[in-house]
Design a protein around this motif. Structure first.
Motif, PDB file in Angstrom:
ATOM      1  N   LYS A 168       8.482   1.377   4.453  1.00  0.00           N
ATOM      2  CA  LYS A 168       9.590   1.830   3.611  1.00  0.00           C
ATOM      3  C   LYS A 168       9.254   3.241   3.166  1.00  0.00           C
ATOM      4  N   ILE A 169      10.266   4.104   3.114  1.00  0.00           N
ATOM      5  CA  ILE A 169      10.071   5.506   2.765  1.00  0.00           C
ATOM      6  C   ILE A 169      10.792   5.801   1.450  1.00  0.00           C
ATOM      7  N   ASN A 217       8.086  11.780  12.660  1.00  0.00           N
ATOM      8  CA  ASN A 217       6.955  11.278  13.441  1.00  0.00           C
ATOM      9  C   ASN A 217       6.530   9.896  12.936  1.00  0.00           C
ATOM     10  N   ILE A 218       6.418   9.755  11.641  1.00  0.00           N
ATOM     11  CA  ILE A 218       5.995   8.479  11.053  1.00  0.00           C
ATOM     12  C   ILE A 218       7.049   7.405  11.268  1.00  0.00           C
ATOM     13  N   MET A 219       8.315   7.739  11.071  1.00  0.00           N
ATOM     14  CA  MET A 219       9.388   6.758  11.274  1.00  0.00           C
ATOM     15  C   MET A 219       9.477   6.360  12.747  1.00  0.00           C
ATOM     16  N   GLY A 220       9.274   7.294  13.644  1.00  0.00           N
ATOM     17  CA  GLY A 220       9.317   6.992  15.066  1.00  0.00           C
ATOM     18  C   GLY A 220       8.208   6.040  15.486  1.00  0.00           C
ATOM     19  N   ARG A 221       7.087   6.147  14.827  1.00  0.00           N
ATOM     20  CA  ARG A 221       5.948   5.311  15.192  1.00  0.00           C
ATOM     21  C   ARG A 221       5.964   3.939  14.514  1.00  0.00           C
ATOM     22  N   LEU A 248      -2.798  11.584   9.028  1.00  0.00           N
ATOM     23  CA  LEU A 248      -2.701  12.701   8.096  1.00  0.00           C
ATOM     24  C   LEU A 248      -3.940  13.594   8.147  1.00  0.00           C
ATOM     25  N   LYS A 249      -5.074  13.024   8.434  1.00  0.00           N
ATOM     26  CA  LYS A 249      -6.303  13.817   8.496  1.00  0.00           C
ATOM     27  C   LYS A 249      -6.337  14.741   9.700  1.00  0.00           C
ATOM     28  N   THR A 250      -5.533  14.453  10.719  1.00  0.00           N
ATOM     29  CA  THR A 250      -5.512  15.290  11.910  1.00  0.00           C
ATOM     30  C   THR A 250      -4.479  16.398  11.817  1.00  0.00           C
ATOM     31  N   VAL A 251      -3.689  16.390  10.750  1.00  0.00           N
ATOM     32  CA  VAL A 251      -2.612  17.397  10.602  1.00  0.00           C
ATOM     33  C   VAL A 251      -3.146  18.623   9.906  1.00  0.00           C
ATOM     34  N   TYR A 299       0.874  -1.165   0.000  1.00  0.00           N
ATOM     35  CA  TYR A 299       0.000   0.000   0.000  1.00  0.00           C
ATOM     36  C   TYR A 299       0.916   1.221   0.000  1.00  0.00           C
ATOM     37  N   VAL A 300       0.551   2.254  -0.741  1.00  0.00           N
ATOM     38  CA  VAL A 300       1.373   3.457  -0.838  1.00  0.00           C
ATOM     39  C   VAL A 300       0.552   4.653  -0.374  1.00  0.00           C
ATOM     40  N   VAL A 301       1.127   5.420   0.562  1.00  0.00           N
ATOM     41  CA  VAL A 301       0.473   6.610   1.103  1.00  0.00           C
ATOM     42  C   VAL A 301       1.428   7.784   0.913  1.00  0.00           C
ATOM     43  N   ARG A 302       0.913   8.886   0.399  1.00  0.00           N
ATOM     44  CA  ARG A 302       1.713  10.103   0.217  1.00  0.00           C
ATOM     45  C   ARG A 302       1.498  11.016   1.421  1.00  0.00           C
ATOM     46  N   ALA A 303       2.602  11.614   1.901  1.00  0.00           N
ATOM     47  CA  ALA A 303       2.528  12.478   3.088  1.00  0.00           C
ATOM     48  C   ALA A 303       3.518  13.628   2.959  1.00  0.00           C
TER      49      ALA A 303
END
Length: 64
Positions: free
Chosen positions: A36-37, A26-30, A61-64, A15-19
């Motif tokens: 994979k980035i 934040n994403i890598m920490g979680r 992403l919706k909360t940002v 699955y691919v998500v764009r951010a």
């Protein structure tokens, strides 16, 4: 319920998500080694085999 949030998997089964790039730490920490980035200028592409993780990132992403 959340099927419309994710498109089909890519040819390699991810699955691919764009951010925005500003969320990279934040994403890598979680999610760490569960994703994979791919860095693309001001954006990143997040690849994961996990549907749950992909949906969780979309929700974040919706909360940002």
């Amino acid at each position: 319920m959340n099927n419309h949030l994710l498109g089909p998997r890519d040819p390699e089964g991810y699955y691919v998500v764009r951010a925005p790039r500003k969320l990279l730490n934040n994403i890598m920490g979680r999610y760490g080694n569960k994703i994979k980035i791919i860095e693309m200028g001001e954006e990143i592409l997040i690849r994961t085999k996990s549907r749950r993780i992909a949906l969780s990132i979309i929700k974040m992403l919706k909360t940002v």
